[in-house]
Design an enzyme around this catalytic site. Structure first.
Site, short mmCIF file in Angstrom:
data_model
loop_
_atom_site.label_atom_id
_atom_site.label_comp_id
_atom_site.label_asym_id
_atom_site.label_seq_id
_atom_site.Cartn_x
_atom_site.Cartn_y
_atom_site.Cartn_z
N CYS A 94 0.83 -1.21 0.00
CA CYS A 94 0.00 0.00 0.00
C CYS A 94 0.87 1.26 0.00
O CYS A 94 1.48 1.55 -1.01
CB CYS A 94 -0.98 -0.07 1.16
SG CYS A 94 -2.46 0.91 0.91
N HIS A 195 -3.41 -5.82 2.30
CA HIS A 195 -3.16 -6.03 3.73
C HIS A 195 -3.80 -7.38 4.08
O HIS A 195 -4.27 -8.10 3.23
CB HIS A 195 -3.82 -4.93 4.57
CG HIS A 195 -3.41 -3.55 4.19
ND1 HIS A 195 -2.23 -2.98 4.61
CD2 HIS A 195 -4.03 -2.60 3.46
CE1 HIS A 195 -2.15 -1.74 4.14
NE2 HIS A 195 -3.22 -1.48 3.44
N1 GLN Z 1 -2.27 6.74 1.88
C1 GLN Z 1 -2.35 5.81 0.80
C2 GLN Z 1 -3.68 5.80 0.06
O1 GLN Z 1 -4.71 6.05 0.64
C3 GLN Z 1 -1.99 4.43 1.30
C4 GLN Z 1 -2.98 3.94 2.33
C5 GLN Z 1 -2.50 2.69 3.00
O2 GLN Z 1 -1.30 2.42 3.08
N2 GLN Z 1 -3.43 1.93 3.55
O3 GLN Z 1 -3.69 5.51 -1.11
#
Ligand code: GLN
Length: 243
Positions: A94, A195
């Site tokens: 992510c 995740h």
């Molecule tokens: N901030 C990033 C997004 O929203 C990654 C989010 C995350 O790592 N869960 O795309």
């Protein structure tokens, strides 16, 4: 710790560790130990230099502001890039995935450079966040079963010529570009939106990282009972949405 220990580097647990991504470190550590390997786990906080001599580097997800801070620190530290040049294995999840690309959108809406370790760039999705369980069929060259995970991101990631999609989405958003791709990889560098944590739900991915690090084609079998129970439960939950 002996010279031959598998060096497992967890990058910036203080900034990049949302949605249980710390579990990825625990799973690699455990599955390596189950195969009789000695593991040297190195947690590198964002005020510490990234060692260049690691075998496997893990980066987790992060909210937009910690992601910007992590990106700034990693750009200022040549360690991860040098490690990749040395053949290290990297998995970024992510925010960690976005940072490994050429560019992402930060918490202030600014285009901000990433590390360029993967030929991808991320924009901010105009639609709803991609949130929920995801199923995806991995690149057949990786020899992995269906990937199961959980995604939560606003970012949309575009793939250049220098990478292959990690997987094709059957349920969920993945890269969010509408082309059905999820994640990206080239050689020893992997990025994903999954995740779960991804390695708890997909122990085959953890084993792949270990095999690449050891440069072997197979590992001794490990007990997958609990992993399989988790996978079956999550896959069934996605295929039979609540009424
Ligand atoms: N901030 C990033 C997004 O929203 C990654 C989010 C995350 O790592 N869960 O795309």
């Amino acid at each position: 710790m002996s010279e031959s220990a598998l060096r497992l580097v967890w990058v910036y647990p203080d900034l990049l560790s949302t949605y249980g991504d710390r579990g990825n470190v625990l799973v690699v550590e455990r599955r390596a130990r189950q195969r009789g390997l000695e593991v040297a786990r190195i947690d590198v906080r964002s005020d510490q230099p990234i060692p260049t001599s690691g075998d496997i580097y893990l980066l987790g997800g992060g909210e937009d502001r910690p992601q910007r801070l992590a990106g700034e620190r990693l750009r200022a530290d040549p360690g991860l890039g040098r490690a990749v040049e040395n053949g290290a294995i990297v998995l970024g999840v992510c925010a960690g995935y976005q940072i490994m690309g050429h560019e992402f959108i930060d918490d202030m809406g600014q285009r901000t450079p990433g590390l360029g370790l993967l030929d991808v760039w991320s924009t901010r999705g105009e639609g709803a966040r991609n949130v929920g369980d995801i199923l995806a069929e991995p690149d057949p060259r990786l020899g992995l079963p269906t990937l199961t995970g959980f995604e939560n991101h606003q970012g949309v990631t575009h793939l250049g010529q220098g990478v292959s999609p990690l997987a094709r989405v059957t349920v969920g958003g993945g890269n969010g570009t509408g082309d059905g791709t999820e994640g990206a990889w080239r050689d020893t560098v992997f990025g994903t939106y999954l995740h779960g944590p991804i390695l708890a739900r997909n122990p085959g991915v953890a084993d792949l990282l270990i095999k690449l690090a050891l440069d072997v084609s197979a590992l001794p079998p490990a007990d997958n009972t609990w992993y399989e129970a988790l996978r079956a439960e999550r896959i069934a939950a996605v295929q039979q949405p609540a009424q």
